[in-house]
Design a protein around this motif. Structure first.
Motif, PDB file in Angstrom:
ATOM      1  N   PRO A  88       7.319   4.673  -9.126  1.00 43.63           N
ATOM      2  CA  PRO A  88       5.989   5.571  -9.558  1.00 43.63           C
ATOM      3  C   PRO A  88       5.560   6.443  -9.725  1.00 43.63           C
ATOM      4  CG  PRO A  88       5.600   4.333  -7.546  1.00 43.63           C
ATOM      5  CD  PRO A  88       6.970   3.537  -8.618  1.00 43.63           C
ATOM      6  N   SER A  89       5.375   7.421 -10.114  1.00 49.25           N
ATOM      7  CA  SER A  89       4.741   9.362  -9.793  1.00 49.25           C
ATOM      8  C   SER A  89       3.869   9.406  -9.168  1.00 49.25           C
ATOM      9  CB  SER A  89       4.443   9.609 -11.181  1.00 49.25           C
ATOM     10  OG  SER A  89       3.309   8.635 -11.935  1.00 49.25           O
ATOM     11  N   ALA A  90       3.175   8.273  -8.720  1.00 53.53           N
ATOM     12  CA  ALA A  90       1.505   8.348  -7.727  1.00 53.53           C
ATOM     13  C   ALA A  90       0.869   7.211  -6.768  1.00 53.53           C
ATOM     14  CB  ALA A  90       0.951   9.520  -8.196  1.00 53.53           C
ATOM     15  N   ILE A  91       1.295   7.363  -6.058  1.00 45.82           N
ATOM     16  CA  ILE A  91      -0.042   5.401  -5.075  1.00 45.82           C
ATOM     17  C   ILE A  91      -1.529   6.158  -5.028  1.00 45.82           C
ATOM     18  CG2 ILE A  91       0.643   4.066  -3.528  1.00 45.82           C
ATOM     19  CD1 ILE A  91       3.353   4.920  -3.067  1.00 45.82           C
ATOM     20  N   TYR A  92      -2.015   5.688  -5.534  1.00 47.79           N
ATOM     21  CA  TYR A  92      -3.133   6.061  -5.898  1.00 47.79           C
ATOM     22  C   TYR A  92      -4.128   4.412  -4.651  1.00 47.79           C
ATOM     23  CZ  TYR A  92      -3.105   8.693  -9.487  1.00 47.79           C
ATOM     24  OH  TYR A  92      -2.491  10.000 -10.301  1.00 47.79           O
ATOM     25  N   CYS A  93      -4.759   5.248  -4.029  1.00 47.96           N
ATOM     26  CA  CYS A  93      -5.693   4.586  -2.639  1.00 47.96           C
ATOM     27  C   CYS A  93      -7.550   4.513  -2.671  1.00 47.96           C
ATOM     28  CB  CYS A  93      -4.737   4.129  -1.478  1.00 47.96           C
ATOM     29  SG  CYS A  93      -5.144   3.316  -0.100  1.00 47.96           S
ATOM     30  N   ASN A  94      -7.985   3.705  -2.950  1.00 51.80           N
ATOM     31  CA  ASN A  94      -9.193   4.420  -3.064  1.00 51.80           C
ATOM     32  C   ASN A  94     -10.344   3.770  -1.764  1.00 51.80           C
ATOM     33  OD1 ASN A  94      -9.066   4.807  -5.505  1.00 51.80           O
ATOM     34  ND2 ASN A  94      -9.782   3.297  -6.401  1.00 51.80           N
ATOM     35  N   THR A  95      -9.205   3.127  -0.620  1.00 49.95           N
ATOM     36  CA  THR A  95     -10.293   2.909   0.130  1.00 49.95           C
ATOM     37  C   THR A  95      -8.984   2.953   1.628  1.00 49.95           C
ATOM     38  OG1 THR A  95      -9.574   0.669  -0.090  1.00 49.95           O
ATOM     39  CG2 THR A  95     -11.674   1.049  -0.089  1.00 49.95           C
ATOM     40  N   ARG A  96      -9.615   3.053   2.913  1.00 46.05           N
ATOM     41  CA  ARG A  96      -8.307   3.488   4.018  1.00 46.05           C
ATOM     42  C   ARG A  96      -7.932   2.051   5.120  1.00 46.05           C
ATOM     43  NH1 ARG A  96     -11.639   5.832   8.227  1.00 46.05           N
ATOM     44  NH2 ARG A  96      -9.977   5.037  10.002  1.00 46.05           N
ATOM     45  N   LYS A  97      -8.880   0.574   3.982  1.00 44.98           N
ATOM     46  CA  LYS A  97      -8.219  -0.457   4.409  1.00 44.98           C
ATOM     47  C   LYS A  97      -7.202  -0.640   4.120  1.00 44.98           C
ATOM     48  CE  LYS A  97     -12.598  -2.403   3.803  1.00 44.98           C
ATOM     49  NZ  LYS A  97     -14.146  -3.257   2.674  1.00 44.98           N
ATOM     50  N   THR A  98      -6.138  -0.485   2.848  1.00 45.05           N
ATOM     51  CA  THR A  98      -5.315  -0.631   2.385  1.00 45.05           C
ATOM     52  C   THR A  98      -4.279  -0.237   3.218  1.00 45.05           C
ATOM     53  OG1 THR A  98      -6.129  -0.854   0.167  1.00 45.05           O
ATOM     54  CG2 THR A  98      -3.623  -0.630   0.717  1.00 45.05           C
ATOM     55  N   ILE A  99      -4.603   1.390   4.178  1.00 45.55           N
ATOM     56  CA  ILE A  99      -3.404   2.146   5.477  1.00 45.55           C
ATOM     57  C   ILE A  99      -3.884   1.054   6.028  1.00 45.55           C
ATOM     58  CG2 ILE A  99      -2.916   4.274   6.114  1.00 45.55           C
ATOM     59  CD1 ILE A  99      -2.024   3.550   3.153  1.00 45.55           C
ATOM     60  N   ILE A 100      -5.064   0.833   6.560  1.00 47.95           N
ATOM     61  CA  ILE A 100      -5.019   0.140   7.761  1.00 47.95           C
ATOM     62  C   ILE A 100      -4.315  -1.665   8.023  1.00 47.95           C
ATOM     63  CG2 ILE A 100      -6.418  -1.137   9.135  1.00 47.95           C
ATOM     64  CD1 ILE A 100      -8.575   1.839   8.556  1.00 47.95           C
ATOM     65  N   ALA A 101      -4.070  -2.113   7.074  1.00 56.43           N
ATOM     66  CA  ALA A 101      -3.889  -3.249   6.610  1.00 56.43           C
ATOM     67  C   ALA A 101      -2.078  -3.363   7.267  1.00 56.43           C
ATOM     68  CB  ALA A 101      -4.660  -4.273   5.502  1.00 56.43           C
ATOM     69  N   LEU A 102      -1.302  -2.312   6.400  1.00 58.80           N
ATOM     70  CA  LEU A 102      -0.236  -1.839   6.423  1.00 58.80           C
ATOM     71  C   LEU A 102       0.549  -1.555   7.355  1.00 58.80           C
ATOM     72  CD1 LEU A 102       0.410   0.062   3.261  1.00 58.80           C
ATOM     73  CD2 LEU A 102       1.228  -1.913   3.092  1.00 58.80           C
ATOM     74  N   ASN A 103      -1.136  -0.916   8.273  1.00 59.72           N
ATOM     75  CA  ASN A 103      -0.417  -0.554   9.716  1.00 59.72           C
ATOM     76  C   ASN A 103      -0.789  -1.227  10.521  1.00 59.72           C
ATOM     77  OD1 ASN A 103       0.040   1.998   8.834  1.00 59.72           O
ATOM     78  ND2 ASN A 103      -1.651   3.025   9.227  1.00 59.72           N
ATOM     79  N   HIS A 104      -1.769  -2.472  10.442  1.00 56.43           N
ATOM     80  CA  HIS A 104      -1.570  -3.467  11.617  1.00 56.43           C
ATOM     81  C   HIS A 104      -0.642  -4.606  10.848  1.00 56.43           C
ATOM     82  CE1 HIS A 104      -3.484  -6.677  13.463  1.00 56.43           C
ATOM     83  NE2 HIS A 104      -3.430  -7.514  12.322  1.00 56.43           N
ATOM     84  N   ASP A 105      -0.253  -4.433   9.245  1.00 56.85           N
ATOM     85  CA  ASP A 105       1.405  -5.648   9.628  1.00 56.85           C
ATOM     86  C   ASP A 105       2.487  -5.223  10.397  1.00 56.85           C
ATOM     87  OD1 ASP A 105      -0.632  -7.042   7.968  1.00 56.85           O
ATOM     88  OD2 ASP A 105       0.090  -6.875   6.359  1.00 56.85           O
ATOM     89  N   THR A 106       2.738  -3.306   9.937  1.00 57.78           N
ATOM     90  CA  THR A 106       3.299  -3.069  10.633  1.00 57.78           C
ATOM     91  C   THR A 106       3.850  -3.516  12.330  1.00 57.78           C
ATOM     92  OG1 THR A 106       3.156  -1.289  10.593  1.00 57.78           O
ATOM     93  CG2 THR A 106       4.166  -1.819   9.022  1.00 57.78           C
TER      94      THR A 106
END
Length: 112
Positions: A88-106
């Motif tokens: 992908p040319s870019a990854i779009y994320c509109n909310t912080r919930k996605t990043i927090i969920a990724l960090n929580h899973d790792t």
């Protein structure tokens, strides 16, 4: 004393008339497809005067395209180009919930 012949082309890709590596297989599959399409259209009753020029033009197009790709990309460059196209040319994320969920899973997988 025994003299052994040294094979100097051990790690080189196969080459045939300027085509290197996977382009030989692409050319073989293309020629087989042209042969099968010619035979199917001939059996279907298409006049030979129309069929031969059409298959000849398609064969010339296949030949020129495969040689152009071989000279442009080299042995492994076409696979790299397809892989680069898949990123992908870019990854779009509109909310912080996605990043927090990724960090929580790792973090939860690292603890186990």
């Amino acid at each position: 004393m025994i003299r052994y012949q040294i094979n100097k082309g051990v790690n080189r890709p196969i080459e045939f008339k300027g085509l290197k590596g996977p382009y030989i297989y692409v050319m073989a599959v293309g020629i087989a497809a042209l042969l099968i399409s010619f035979s199917i259209l001939y059996i279907a009753g298409v006049p030979t005067t129309m069929l031969l020029p059409a298959v000849g033009i398609a064969g010339f197009g296949l030949l020129s395209t495969v040689f152009r790709l071989s000279h442009r990309y080299g042995v492994h460059g076409l696979m790299k180009a397809f892989a680069r196209r898949g990123l992908p040319s870019a990854i779009y994320c509109n909310t912080r919930k996605t990043i927090i969920a990724l960090n929580h899973d790792t973090v939860s997988t690292e603890k186990t």
